[in-house]
Write a protein that holds these residues in place. Structure first.
Motif, PDB file in Angstrom:
ATOM      1  N   PRO A  34      -4.038   7.905  -7.600  1.00 19.57           N
ATOM      2  CA  PRO A  34      -4.894   7.496  -8.759  1.00 19.57           C
ATOM      3  C   PRO A  34      -4.094   6.850  -9.962  1.00 19.57           C
ATOM      4  O   PRO A  34      -5.105   6.062 -10.391  1.00 19.57           O
ATOM      5  CB  PRO A  34      -5.203   9.096  -9.360  1.00 19.57           C
TER       6      PRO A  34
ATOM      7  N   GLY B  19      -5.063   2.945  -9.990  1.00 18.64           N
ATOM      8  CA  GLY B  19      -6.383   2.524 -10.292  1.00 18.64           C
ATOM      9  C   GLY B  19      -6.520   2.366 -11.882  1.00 18.64           C
ATOM     10  O   GLY B  19      -5.603   2.619 -12.452  1.00 18.64           O
TER      11      GLY B  19
ATOM     12  N   ASP C   1      -6.060   2.321   4.854  1.00 16.77           N
ATOM     13  CA  ASP C   1      -7.179   2.927   4.215  1.00 16.77           C
ATOM     14  C   ASP C   1      -6.843   4.101   3.659  1.00 16.77           C
ATOM     15  O   ASP C   1      -7.704   4.714   2.912  1.00 16.77           O
ATOM     16  CB  ASP C   1      -8.176   3.079   5.327  1.00 16.77           C
ATOM     17  N   THR C   2      -5.760   4.546   3.406  1.00 19.41           N
ATOM     18  CA  THR C   2      -5.307   5.650   2.681  1.00 19.41           C
ATOM     19  C   THR C   2      -5.585   5.463   1.211  1.00 19.41           C
ATOM     20  O   THR C   2      -5.012   4.487   0.847  1.00 19.41           O
ATOM     21  CB  THR C   2      -3.763   6.055   3.182  1.00 19.41           C
ATOM     22  N   ASP C   3      -5.934   6.460   0.557  1.00 15.68           N
ATOM     23  CA  ASP C   3      -6.295   6.334  -0.910  1.00 15.68           C
ATOM     24  C   ASP C   3      -4.883   5.978  -1.599  1.00 15.68           C
ATOM     25  O   ASP C   3      -4.040   6.883  -1.271  1.00 15.68           O
ATOM     26  CB  ASP C   3      -6.906   7.521  -1.443  1.00 15.68           C
TER      27      ASP C   3
ATOM     28  N   ARG D 184       0.772  -1.137  -0.007  1.00 14.50           N
ATOM     29  CA  ARG D 184      -0.056  -0.074   0.026  1.00 14.50           C
ATOM     30  C   ARG D 184       0.785   1.269   0.075  1.00 14.50           C
ATOM     31  O   ARG D 184       0.561   2.369  -0.871  1.00 14.50           O
ATOM     32  CB  ARG D 184      -1.074  -0.020   1.225  1.00 14.50           C
TER      33      ARG D 184
END
Ligand SMILES: Nc1ncnc2c1ncn2[C@@H]1O[C@H](COP(=O)(O)OP(=O)(O)OP(=O)(O)O)[C@@H](O)[C@H]1O
Ligand SMILES: Nc1ncnc2c1ncn2[C@@H]1O[C@H](COP(=O)(O)OP(=O)(O)OP(=O)(O)O)[C@@H](O)[C@H]1O
Ligand SMILES: [Mg+2]
Ligand SMILES: [Mg+2]
Lengths: 610, 561
Positions: A339, A342, A334-336, A118
């Protein structure tokens, strides 16, 4: 001494009040794949306990059948049986402990791996505002606290709960009224636990935070130790460290205080329960309502009932600190992610934005169209809105044809590095579009995008390991890259040649050598687009000249974009982009720009006619 | 102790409570409740004081370790991964705390229970006590054996934890490269390998620990079995009463748990011990002392102070300086030159020729051999370290800023920050305008290593930091490589004005900026090969001429066309 300003550390509060169950459930999800181990541990626990319980029974047999009636023959057999039961108990104990530890270790192995991958995918801006020491604390000691919970808390707590339930059932079955007396302090106990729990949790959380701060400070002072020494500020660092250290101590003392209160408190309440039992039971005895035997049995069971509770309360600290840690771990998980990790959204943007009617051949390799960008604040935006720094880029537009050599020049702080960072998608542009070979970079999958681009950072960073390993981490085209960047020449002068260990961050090489290795690494990738950010600023003129001569050969028809202050580096560029305060002010070839008589001309005059 | 006294009394109380009289019952219950309160109170006090004391020790140890570590010589840091240092300061210290706090608490609890039980057992039957203690030597032997294994394994664990830390630290600091070169998978592999190593070792310790617990438990139980057999025989023979036998067994059973707890204690102690060993490794390394001035060297005796009249003495003189980095070839092979007071000297040379090494030596970051560096005629090794370092302000090639405000960073060299002087230094470094554009001005917090500044801003901040102290000698190591030439020139002028009296030595790769120096030194292959003014050196048509013309070539070519 004042502790270091807090701004940089502010967002480190992980607060999820009163969601223990959610946290626990989430933790259990990591345990689930190792159900087998858990079941094994529980089975070993049950069997081990059975063997252990057999011990006293065997002793009773020895006493009843041999000692009391005074018959020696046959006693040795029972004693040996006792030893066998003992061996069984210990064997199962071994299995249980081993299984439980293995379980804990596996769980944290999985959690660590997940955290790390992550972290790899978090946006660069997140790293800008997160001190390394803090991050390291999360991946090491927070995870460690969790492992402690699983290894030493989980299974034995299950055992404790079982004992508790069993004892409660027996008590109720024997005499419901007296049982209620035994349970009567439970509400009080619950209140006591609840009262302390909040505080223990809060203190734990604070302690973890302070520890992260301490580590961040440490980390920074270890990496910057040369500065501390050069300025003779060891004493000052000591004092600042002392302040943080004292802070951490104070938090731990607070925690210790609560926790020292906890165990004796529970014990005291348990004693109250026994006293109450005596009071009622004694009364009952006097009035003949219960028998002496019942009372004695009750006293014993009451103690048995409170033992696991005391035991669990001892583990409570582990649980609390594990929960405080898991909050922080899950917050990280949980940190995004950035982008680009994705799926690129299926948007029609590329088509829409591409000007119609343009032939494919005239599509520029790199195009910025009215790009605006401002950096997120590193201190987490403490002082409210309105106090923003001016955007780093303010409507940047330019285009560079495929196969051309572009150069960006401009005063320091004008946004050159930012342009390159946006092109690599380290940050997302706020407004405007960036195209690479006609495609909006937001529509290009990450692997593909970064496969096309190769970058040399303004501050060379090497991984510890050999020179060769560093270059090879860029790509396969190693040999050509080594000679083009001039690495082979300087490496041949080193004892270990290309297998010289470069040290942390490349610290055992000179700055110019680090830059050369970085260039080689970028070239080894065989990129379609090469981005060099001040890549030869610390290289001597002759070596730089050599690199400049060699580049076209390796690049052969590829696009390059070079940032440089030394104009000698950019003279031969096909297109020079002059930036000033976040804007492109001039744009053209060397001759055109000189003729235009603007910023470029002034820079040029200054540089060559000192 | 209190606890056991209380236990005894409460047992008596319980016995009293069983009496018929309601009055006595009431009193006994009240007494019990009171004792429970007292017991809890004392227990609270003892726990608290023990834990707090342990925390205090931990803090003190951490303080000592930190202040020792930052005083270790620079080469230590170049040879040791940051992750390892961090790991000792964090993980190893917490292992030590576990020993001091919970470890000691358990140990004392265990010992007290043992002692009391043994006293009672002796009272019942010395012979049986001796018998049951027969297993004790075995317990000791087993503990010793396992203790050794624990120690070794825990050391391994702490080491792999440090390795993990190192990988992590490197990955995080190089994250931009990881992303740019899509090295995520490779990094995951590296970190995964570290984690698996850690896992392997931890499970190995767990296995040892579980075996040890089993063995100790078995031995403790074997003691009971011995007593059961021989004690039972004594009862049968009439040497012991049945009640005594039963009570004795009860005490032995009471000992089983603390004996098992010894397993934990030994584990904790060995872990703490291994960690302490790692900490001590650092503490034993010789640190630099502030008043470090090793006695007069055996080699070149330096002229006694006062023998030379100060004005004729160059402020800084280097004579035959030879130096090599740890495990490397000689970088400097006899460098000699002198800097006159107030002179501005340029230092050029090819990449990797040792300019940074030389400047670091002058700044006192590396230890120069005696008789090679002289400050106003005094051998540098005779000057206390703090004083020596206090004379120079070094701007290193690799700009480093702390994640603090710009003000704190600029004023780093002094005790308390002075905003006015800091602004002045920032102005001289041509950073003030940009600082004023920032919403919080000089109070702006820069990220780790100054990440929120551009490359040139970082460099200028480090220049401002060097100017702030107004030290007599200013060493600039390629400190303007990331600023444009306009700013570069302004800064030069600013420096010259701000430090009217100061002596400046700067290394650079920009030949144009050298024309304004009083003197230029050309360093190559570990020696000063040329020395003189810009014009003088050009006319030599040697090394300097080559370097200079290479950079200026482009322009001349252009003029020719
Ligand atoms: N990570 C960051 N967070 C916040 N602000 C930043 C960050 N990086 C750069 N800035 C700011 O953005 C502006 C543009 O910076 P950039 O690094 O693009 O300049 P540059 O043209 O590369 O300058 P230099 O020539 O000095 O390297 C500067 O004012 C800088 O302070
Ligand atoms: N810490 C170190 N450990 C071992 N070798 C080192 C270390 N630092 C530098 N070196 C080596 O010593 C030599 C001189 O390095 P130095 O940094 O002094 O060069 P420099 O003249 O400053 O070069 P540049 O112009 O590139 O900055 C180089 O070959 C380098 O590889
Ligand atoms: Mg830049
Ligand atoms: Mg250097």
């Amino acid at each position: 001494m004042t502790p270091p300003s807090d701004g940089f550390f502010l967002d480190d509060r992980a607060e999820t009040q009163g969601v223990d169950w959610r946290l626990l459930r989430r933790l259990l999800r990591y345990v689930a794949p190792h159900r087998g181990l858990l079941a094994g541990a529980l089975a070993a626990l049950v069997l081990g306990t059975a063997c252990q319980l057999a011990g006293p029974y065997l002793i009773k047999i020895v006493i009843d059948r041999h000692v009391t009636p005074r018959v020696l023959p046959g006693m040795a057999g029972w004693v040996l049986l006792y030893l066998a039961a003992l061996a069984g108990a210990m064997g199962f104990l071994f299995l249980q402990m081993y299984a439980v530890s293995a379980l804990g270790q596996r769980v944290i192995l999985a959690i660590r791996a997940e955290m790390f991958s992550r972290v790899q995918r978090l946006p660069v801006a997140w790293f800008d505002r997160t001190p390394t020491g803090r991050l390291m604390t999360r991946l090491t000691s927070d995870v460690e606290a969790l492992q402690e919970l699983i290894s030493s808390g989980l299974v034995s707590t299950i055992g404790d709960v079982a004992v508790l339930a069993g004892t409660a059932a027996i008590l109720l079955w024997m005499d419901a009224r007296l049982a209620l007396v035994v349970f009567s302090v439970l509400p009080l106990l619950a209140v006591f636990v609840e009262l302390l729990k909040k505080r223990i949790r809060a203190a734990n959380r604070e302690a973890r935070r302070k520890m992260a701060r301490l580590n961040a400070f440490l980390q920074e002072h270890v990496t910057g130790v040369a500065v501390v020494k050069a300025f003779g500020q060891e004493g000052k660092s000591d004092r600042r460290f002392d302040a943080l250290n004292a802070d951490y101590l104070a938090e731990n003392v607070r925690l210790t205080n609560y926790f020292s209160l906890y165990f004796p408190g529970v014990e005291m309440l348990a004693s109250f329960a026994v006293a109450l039992l005596l009071w009622h039971g004694g009364g009952g005895l006097i009035s003949g309502a219960i028998t002496f035997g019942t009372l004695v049995a009750f006293l014993e069971y009451a103690q048995k009932f409170y033992n696991p509770i005391k035991d669990m309360s001892d583990k409570y600290n582990i649980l609390q600190s594990a929960l405080a840690s898991s909050e922080r771990i899950f917050q990280l998980l949980d940190t995004d992610v950035s982008p680009e990790y994705g799926e690129p959204a299926p948007r029609g943007r590329a088509e829409k934005a591409r000007p119609a009617g343009r032939a494919e051949s005239s599509v520029p390799a790199i195009e910025f169209r009215d790009v605006w960008f401002s950096y997120p604040r590193v201190d987490g935006g403490v002082s409210g809105a309105g106090a923003e720094r001016p955007p780093a880029l303010r409507g940047v537009s330019f285009a560079l044809e495929e196969g051309r050599a572009g150069a960006i020049v401009g005063a320091t702080g004008s946004g050159k590095t930012t342009v390159l960072s946006l092109l690599c998608r380290f940050y997302e542009a706020e407004r405007g579009h960036i195209f690479l070979f006609g495609r909006d970079i937001r529509d290009i999958p990450r692997g593909e995008l970064r496969g096309m681009i190769s970058l040399v950072l303004q501050e060379p960073f090497l991984f510890s390991g050999s020179i060769l390993e560093n270059v090879a981490s860029g790509g396969a085209n190693v040999d050509a890259a080594l000679s083009a960047a001039g690495v082979d020449r300087f490496a041949s002068g080193l004892d270990a040649g290309l297998s010289t260990d470069v040290g942390e961050r490349g610290g055992r090489l000179s700055m110019g050598q680090r830059q050369m290795v970085s260039i080689a690494r970028a070239l080894a990738r065989n990129p379609k687009v090469l981005l060099l950010d001040e890549a030869t600023s610390s290289v001597d003129p002759e070596t730089e000249h050599g690199i400049r001569e060699a580049l076209p050969r390796v690049l052969a028809g590829r696009t390059s974009l070079v940032v440089a202050h030394r104009l000698s580096t950019v003279l031969s560029a096909d297109r020079i982009i002059v930036m000033h305060k976040g804007k492109v002010r001039e744009w053209g070839t060397h001759e055109e720009l000189l003729a235009a008589g603007g910023i470029y001309r002034r820079l040029h005059t200054l540089q060559f006619d000192y | 102790m209190i606890r056991d006294a209380v236990d005894a009394v409460s047992a008596a109380g319980a016995g009293g409570g069983a009496g018929r009289a309601a009055e006595r019952l009431r009193r006994a219950v009240a007494l019990m409740a009171l004792l429970a309160v007292l017991h809890a109170f004392f227990r609270y006090l003892s726990r608290r004081s023990l834990f707090v004391a342990a925390r205090e020790v931990e803090k003190e140890l951490r303080r000592r370790l930190f202040s020792h570590v930052i005083r270790l010589p620079l080469p230590f840091f170049q040879g040791t991964p940051t992750g390892d240092v961090m790991s000792r300061l964090a993980n190893d210290l917490s292992a030590v705390w576990l020993l001091l706090g919970p470890g000691v608490l358990m140990l004392t609890g265990t010992c007290i229970t043992w002692l009391i039980a043994i006293v009672f057992m002796l009272e019942i039957s010395p012979a049986l006590t001796g018998l049951s203690l027969l297993v004790a030597p075995l317990v000791v032997v087993v503990s010793r054996e396992y203790g050794r294994a624990f120690h070794r394994q825990h050391r391994g664990i702490q080491e792999s934890l440090a390795a993990m830390n190192g990988t992590l630290q490197e990955n995080v600091t190089g994250i931009r490269l990881v992303k740019a070169f899509t090295l995520e998978e490779r990094e995951e592999g590296r970190f995964g390998a570290d984690c698996r190593e850690y896992y392997r070792r931890s499970v190995a310790v767990a296995r040892t620990s579980a075996k040890f617990h089993g063995a100790i438990g078995f031995l403790a139980g074997a003691g009971i079995a011995l007593v059961l057999y021989f004690g039972g025989r004594s009862v049968i023979r009439g040497e012991l009463t049945l009640g005594g036998f039963v009570a004795f067994n009860a005490y032995l059973a009471m000992l089983a748990f603390p004996t098992m707890a010894m397993g934990w204690v030994i584990n904790l102690f060995q872990r703490g011990n291994a960690a302490m060993g790692r900490i001590n490794e650092y503490l034993r390394l010789p640190a630099e002392l502030p008043e470090d001035a090793p006695g007069p060297p055996g080699g070149t005796p330096s002229p006694p102070p006062g023998a030379v009249s100060p004005p004729t003495c160059p402020i800084l003189e280097v004579k035959g300086l030879v130096f090599s980095h740890e495990g490397g070839e000689k970088v400097l092979r006899g460098v000699s030159f002198a800097l006159g007071k107030g002179e501005v000297t340029g230092l050029v040379g090819p990449t990797g020729c040792g300019k940074s090494t030389l400047l670091s030596l002058l700044a006192g970051l590396y230890a120069a051999p005696p008789g090679t560096i002289f400050w106003e005629g005094r051998d540098a090794v005779e000057i206390p370290l703090t004083e020596r370092r206090g004379r120079v302000a070094l701007v290193s090639q690799d700009p480093f800023l702390f994640s603090d405000t710009l003000l704190e960073n600029i004023c780093f060299g002094k005790e308390s920050p002075n905003p006015a002087a800091a602004s002045e230094a920032a102005r001289a470094a041509r950073l003030l305008d940009e600082i004023e554009e920032m919403p919080r001005g000089i109070e702006t917090v820069v990220g780790e290593r100054g990440i929120s500044l551009s490359g040139g801003q970082k460099q200028r901040a480090t220049i401002a930091r060097a100017l702030y102290g107004e030290r007599p000698v200013l060493l600039l190591d390629d400190a303007l490589s990331a600023v444009d030439s306009e700013t570069e020139r302004e800064i030069f002028e600013g420096i010259l004005k701000a430090s009217g009296e100061a002596t400046v030595l700067f290394s650079t790769h920009r030949m144009a900026s050298l024309s304004r120096c009083d003197r230029i030194l050309v360093l190559d292959e570990g020696r000063i090969v040329e020395e003189g003014t810009h014009d003088g050196l050009l006319s030599l048509r040697g090394r300097y001429f080559d370097l200079y013309s290479r950079q200026m070539l482009a322009r001349e070519l252009e003029e020719a066309t």
